[in-house]
Design a protein around this motif. Structure first.
Motif, PDB file in Angstrom:
ATOM      1  N   VAL A  39      -1.844  -4.048   0.218  1.00  0.00           N
ATOM      2  CA  VAL A  39      -0.957  -3.324  -0.684  1.00  0.00           C
ATOM      3  C   VAL A  39      -1.084  -1.817  -0.489  1.00  0.00           C
ATOM      4  O   VAL A  39      -0.155  -1.057  -0.785  1.00  0.00           O
ATOM      5  CB  VAL A  39      -1.262  -3.719  -2.145  1.00  0.00           C
ATOM      6  CG1 VAL A  39      -2.648  -3.211  -2.566  1.00  0.00           C
ATOM      7  CG2 VAL A  39      -0.184  -3.210  -3.084  1.00  0.00           C
ATOM      8  N   ASN A  40      -2.206  -1.350   0.058  1.00  0.00           N
ATOM      9  CA  ASN A  40      -2.421   0.075   0.320  1.00  0.00           C
ATOM     10  C   ASN A  40      -2.206   0.442   1.788  1.00  0.00           C
ATOM     11  O   ASN A  40      -2.630   1.512   2.241  1.00  0.00           O
ATOM     12  CB  ASN A  40      -3.835   0.476  -0.109  1.00  0.00           C
ATOM     13  CG  ASN A  40      -4.049   0.297  -1.594  1.00  0.00           C
ATOM     14  OD1 ASN A  40      -3.182   0.636  -2.408  1.00  0.00           O
ATOM     15  ND2 ASN A  40      -5.200  -0.240  -1.978  1.00  0.00           N
ATOM     16  N   ASP A  41      -1.581  -0.451   2.563  1.00  0.00           N
ATOM     17  CA  ASP A  41      -1.234  -0.211   3.974  1.00  0.00           C
ATOM     18  C   ASP A  41      -2.458  -0.034   4.871  1.00  0.00           C
ATOM     19  O   ASP A  41      -2.381   0.647   5.900  1.00  0.00           O
ATOM     20  CB  ASP A  41      -0.318   1.031   4.117  1.00  0.00           C
ATOM     21  CG  ASP A  41       0.927   0.924   3.258  1.00  0.00           C
ATOM     22  OD1 ASP A  41       1.466  -0.198   3.150  1.00  0.00           O
ATOM     23  OD2 ASP A  41       1.361   1.954   2.701  1.00  0.00           O
ATOM     24  N   TYR A  73       1.505  -1.391  10.876  1.00  0.00           N
ATOM     25  CA  TYR A  73       2.623  -2.335  10.910  1.00  0.00           C
ATOM     26  C   TYR A  73       3.186  -2.515  12.320  1.00  0.00           C
ATOM     27  O   TYR A  73       3.805  -3.545  12.614  1.00  0.00           O
ATOM     28  CB  TYR A  73       3.729  -1.852   9.975  1.00  0.00           C
ATOM     29  CG  TYR A  73       3.317  -1.860   8.525  1.00  0.00           C
ATOM     30  CD1 TYR A  73       3.338  -3.039   7.780  1.00  0.00           C
ATOM     31  CD2 TYR A  73       2.885  -0.700   7.883  1.00  0.00           C
ATOM     32  CE1 TYR A  73       2.959  -3.059   6.447  1.00  0.00           C
ATOM     33  CE2 TYR A  73       2.508  -0.710   6.555  1.00  0.00           C
ATOM     34  CZ  TYR A  73       2.539  -1.894   5.842  1.00  0.00           C
ATOM     35  OH  TYR A  73       2.148  -1.916   4.531  1.00  0.00           O
ATOM     36  N   TYR A 115      12.541   4.113  -3.856  1.00  0.00           N
ATOM     37  CA  TYR A 115      12.118   3.012  -2.995  1.00  0.00           C
ATOM     38  C   TYR A 115      12.393   3.415  -1.558  1.00  0.00           C
ATOM     39  O   TYR A 115      13.417   4.018  -1.255  1.00  0.00           O
ATOM     40  CB  TYR A 115      12.881   1.726  -3.331  1.00  0.00           C
ATOM     41  CG  TYR A 115      12.218   0.468  -2.822  1.00  0.00           C
ATOM     42  CD1 TYR A 115      11.400  -0.286  -3.643  1.00  0.00           C
ATOM     43  CD2 TYR A 115      12.400   0.042  -1.517  1.00  0.00           C
ATOM     44  CE1 TYR A 115      10.782  -1.440  -3.189  1.00  0.00           C
ATOM     45  CE2 TYR A 115      11.792  -1.109  -1.040  1.00  0.00           C
ATOM     46  CZ  TYR A 115      10.977  -1.852  -1.881  1.00  0.00           C
ATOM     47  OH  TYR A 115      10.365  -2.982  -1.430  1.00  0.00           O
ATOM     48  N   GLN A 170       0.973  -9.602  -2.013  1.00  0.00           N
ATOM     49  CA  GLN A 170       1.395  -8.345  -2.614  1.00  0.00           C
ATOM     50  C   GLN A 170       2.377  -7.592  -1.715  1.00  0.00           C
ATOM     51  O   GLN A 170       3.262  -6.886  -2.199  1.00  0.00           O
ATOM     52  CB  GLN A 170       0.169  -7.452  -2.890  1.00  0.00           C
ATOM     53  CG  GLN A 170      -0.821  -8.057  -3.847  1.00  0.00           C
ATOM     54  CD  GLN A 170      -1.488  -7.006  -4.709  1.00  0.00           C
ATOM     55  OE1 GLN A 170      -0.842  -6.187  -5.340  1.00  0.00           O
ATOM     56  NE2 GLN A 170      -2.809  -7.023  -4.731  1.00  0.00           N
ATOM     57  N   LYS A 171       2.222  -7.747  -0.415  1.00  0.00           N
ATOM     58  CA  LYS A 171       3.092  -7.031   0.514  1.00  0.00           C
ATOM     59  C   LYS A 171       3.282  -7.895   1.756  1.00  0.00           C
ATOM     60  O   LYS A 171       2.315  -8.490   2.247  1.00  0.00           O
ATOM     61  CB  LYS A 171       2.487  -5.679   0.895  1.00  0.00           C
ATOM     62  CG  LYS A 171       3.485  -4.552   1.015  1.00  0.00           C
ATOM     63  CD  LYS A 171       2.777  -3.209   1.132  1.00  0.00           C
ATOM     64  CE  LYS A 171       3.768  -2.084   0.930  1.00  0.00           C
ATOM     65  NZ  LYS A 171       3.128  -0.751   1.056  1.00  0.00           N
ATOM     66  N   ILE A 177      12.178   1.645   2.291  1.00  0.00           N
ATOM     67  CA  ILE A 177      11.883   0.569   3.222  1.00  0.00           C
ATOM     68  C   ILE A 177      12.169   1.070   4.634  1.00  0.00           C
ATOM     69  O   ILE A 177      13.123   1.814   4.858  1.00  0.00           O
ATOM     70  CB  ILE A 177      12.721  -0.688   2.897  1.00  0.00           C
ATOM     71  CG1 ILE A 177      12.274  -1.865   3.763  1.00  0.00           C
ATOM     72  CG2 ILE A 177      14.203  -0.438   3.037  1.00  0.00           C
ATOM     73  CD1 ILE A 177      12.878  -3.186   3.343  1.00  0.00           C
ATOM     74  N   ASP A 185       1.355 -11.035   6.039  1.00  0.00           N
ATOM     75  CA  ASP A 185       0.870 -10.367   4.827  1.00  0.00           C
ATOM     76  C   ASP A 185       0.189  -9.061   5.186  1.00  0.00           C
ATOM     77  O   ASP A 185      -0.461  -8.936   6.234  1.00  0.00           O
ATOM     78  CB  ASP A 185      -0.104 -11.276   4.074  1.00  0.00           C
ATOM     79  CG  ASP A 185       0.574 -12.539   3.577  1.00  0.00           C
ATOM     80  OD1 ASP A 185       1.807 -12.593   3.578  1.00  0.00           O
ATOM     81  OD2 ASP A 185      -0.157 -13.492   3.196  1.00  0.00           O
ATOM     82  N   LYS A 205      -0.889 -11.407  -5.376  1.00  0.00           N
ATOM     83  CA  LYS A 205      -0.521 -10.844  -6.668  1.00  0.00           C
ATOM     84  C   LYS A 205      -1.274 -11.557  -7.785  1.00  0.00           C
ATOM     85  O   LYS A 205      -1.536 -12.754  -7.707  1.00  0.00           O
ATOM     86  CB  LYS A 205       0.984 -11.004  -6.897  1.00  0.00           C
ATOM     87  CG  LYS A 205       1.842 -10.072  -6.047  1.00  0.00           C
ATOM     88  CD  LYS A 205       3.313 -10.201  -6.426  1.00  0.00           C
ATOM     89  CE  LYS A 205       4.161  -9.215  -5.621  1.00  0.00           C
ATOM     90  NZ  LYS A 205       5.602  -9.312  -5.991  1.00  0.00           N
ATOM     91  N   PRO A 214       7.777  -3.014   4.454  1.00  0.00           N
ATOM     92  CA  PRO A 214       8.139  -3.050   3.030  1.00  0.00           C
ATOM     93  C   PRO A 214       7.808  -1.762   2.308  1.00  0.00           C
ATOM     94  O   PRO A 214       6.993  -0.949   2.752  1.00  0.00           O
ATOM     95  CB  PRO A 214       7.307  -4.223   2.497  1.00  0.00           C
ATOM     96  CG  PRO A 214       6.120  -4.274   3.408  1.00  0.00           C
ATOM     97  CD  PRO A 214       6.616  -3.866   4.757  1.00  0.00           C
TER      98      PRO A 214
END
Length: 470
Positions: A228-230, A397, A355, A272-273, A357, A225, A253, A385
């Protein structure tokens, strides 16, 4: 019956001969016949890549001009279905130009290479007359892998022509192509086991069981996980956190109106991510557990290099300088040198849907040049993602990969060489990166905009001058 696909291997000037043109015509006739379309089909040329539709004349012109996608061997977009009979034809070879195909199933070949009784090396290597050659038993991890393969290579049921593993892989392939849900796949397995197959069949009961078999063989990935804002990964010491420790954003979420945490049918909360990470060490170990790929991993050291000819990264200055600076690493030719490839793309055919990825792939440069840059040799390391590109936060990441690379460099991992039947300590190093200029700026952290755009010239060139040079 699908037509012969040998014409797809022709490239460049070979596309001008009659064989390629006849192949294109057979493809177009087959596609319109199978799909039932009368006016347009998807164009599989290297430019359109099955993302746009065209008339027969347009598809024909594109295939003759640009060529067909080399990896598009299964014509799913044009009506071909799994299990459909294929046109049998000889393959291109030596001597008279043709050799007969042995018709051996790819899964059977893979299972034979990994079968533990022959230790993965060729039979003629066992009888080379060198009785003094020392053979080692595989280490515990390798033996566990071999035993799994040995178990899953057994027939699905008594008298079956398909092994358990072959059946599972083919069914999962159909699930992916057909975009089936996990529930529908489980329903199919239950129907096959209760209505069609014998009671003692070894087919798994549900999707999770089939997925577990693939995971045990080291062919799966880890879900991690992410904020959501990296900002961070919910990983290791932070695995139990409910909110990002940087921006305080919720990990899970939430419903738009209720504000409650959303859950799946099994009660698990929905993050969320999610980062998909494919562990590197077991995949590198698998390269040495097959006799053929194990010998290919030493090709760069055992070949007779031509002086003054650059036909492999080992001929380059970067490789040679690395060997001089790290003699302990280069003393073992089986140590792996990797190249990292990364860039963002839109996985959807609709460009209007923004989008991005980011796949991160690794290439083992030990392999021969005609093998290492093939799609089948590239190892997907992670999927970062979307919907937006990670930007400078890609470092967040890359943490699992960097940690594993550091461990492979400093400690190494016990690996079994099937071609020599011996264990050795395998190390790995990241030698190069492959990317365009914007992706280079993201991966390296160097600003590729403004007056200091060029990492070499610094103040001497602006961004626009660098782009002219490129």
């Amino acid at each position: 019956m699908a037509p012969c696909k040998q014409w797809m291997k022709l490239a460049g000037d070979d596309r001008l001969n009659n064989e390629y043109e006849i192949g294109v015509e057979s493809f177009i006739n087959y596609a319109f016949g199978k799909t039932g379309e009368k006016e347009k089909i998807k164009c599989p040329c290297v430019k359109c890549k099955n993302s746009s539709f065209g008339s027969p004349n347009m598809v024909r012109d594109h295939l003759l001009t640009f060529g067909i996608i080399q990896s598009y061997n299964f014509w799913y977009h044009h009506g071909e279905r799994v299990g459909e009979d294929a046109f049998e034809s000889p393959t291109v070879g030596d001597d008279d130009g043709l050799i007969e195909s042995d018709g051996e199933d790819e899964m059977e070949t893979l299972l034979r290479d990994f079968f533990p009784n022959n230790c993965g090396f060729a039979e003629n290597d066992m009888h080379d007359g060198s009785s003094s050659t020392r053979r080692e038993d595989p280490n515990d991890e390798s033996m566990r892998f071999y035993r799994l393969f040995d178990d899953f290579q057994k027939p699905l049921y008594e008298g079956s022509i398909s092994s358990t593993l072959s059946a599972i892989v083919n069914l999962l392939h159909i699930k992916t192509l057909g975009r089936w849900s996990n529930e529908s796949f489980t329903m199919l397995l239950n129907f096959l086991k209760t209505q069609l197959l014998q009671k003692e069949s070894s087919l798994p009961d549900c999707f999770n069981d089939a997925k577990k078999i693939v995971k045990d063989l080291g062919l799966s990935y880890e879900k991690i996980d992410a904020c959501v804002n990296d900002c961070m990964l919910f990983w290791k010491d932070d695995e139990q956190l409910e909110h990002c420790k940087v921006c305080k954003a919720a990990r899970w979420k939430q419903g738009k109106h209720s504000g409650e945490t959303r859950t799946r049918e099994n009660g698990k909360r929905i993050p969320q991510k999610v980062l998909r990470y494919f562990p590197l060490k077991p995949r590198l170990q698998r390269l040495f557990m097959c006799s053929k790929t194990a010998s290919d991993m030493r090709w760069h050291n055992e070949r007779q290099a031509e002086i003054g000819v650059l036909n492999h990264p080992s001929n380059g200055k970067a490789w040679q300088d690395f060997d001089e600076n790290h003699p302990s690493f280069s003393s073992e030719p089986r140590n792996v040198r990797l190249g990292l490839i990364s860039d963002g793309f839109n996985p959807f055919s609709n460009i209007a849907n923004p989008y991005s990825i980011w796949p991160v792939m690794l290439v083992p440069y030990n392999l021969p040049p005609w093998v290492c840059m093939k799609q089948s040799s590239m190892m997907l390391s992670m999927l970062v993602p979307g919907p937006k590109g990670p930007g400078d936060a890609i470092d967040v990441y890359l943490q699992p990969l960097i940690e594993e690379l550091k461990e492979l460099w400093e400690v190494g991992v016990e690996t079994y060489d099937a071609s020599k039947c011996e264990n050795f300590k395998m190390h790995a190093a990241l030698l190069t990166t492959i990317n365009d200029f914007p992706a280079y700026g993201i991966l390296s952290g160097w600003s590729t905009k403004g007056k200091l755009a060029c990492p070499c010239c610094h103040k001497k060139n602006s961004l626009f001058e660098v782009e002219k040079l490129l």
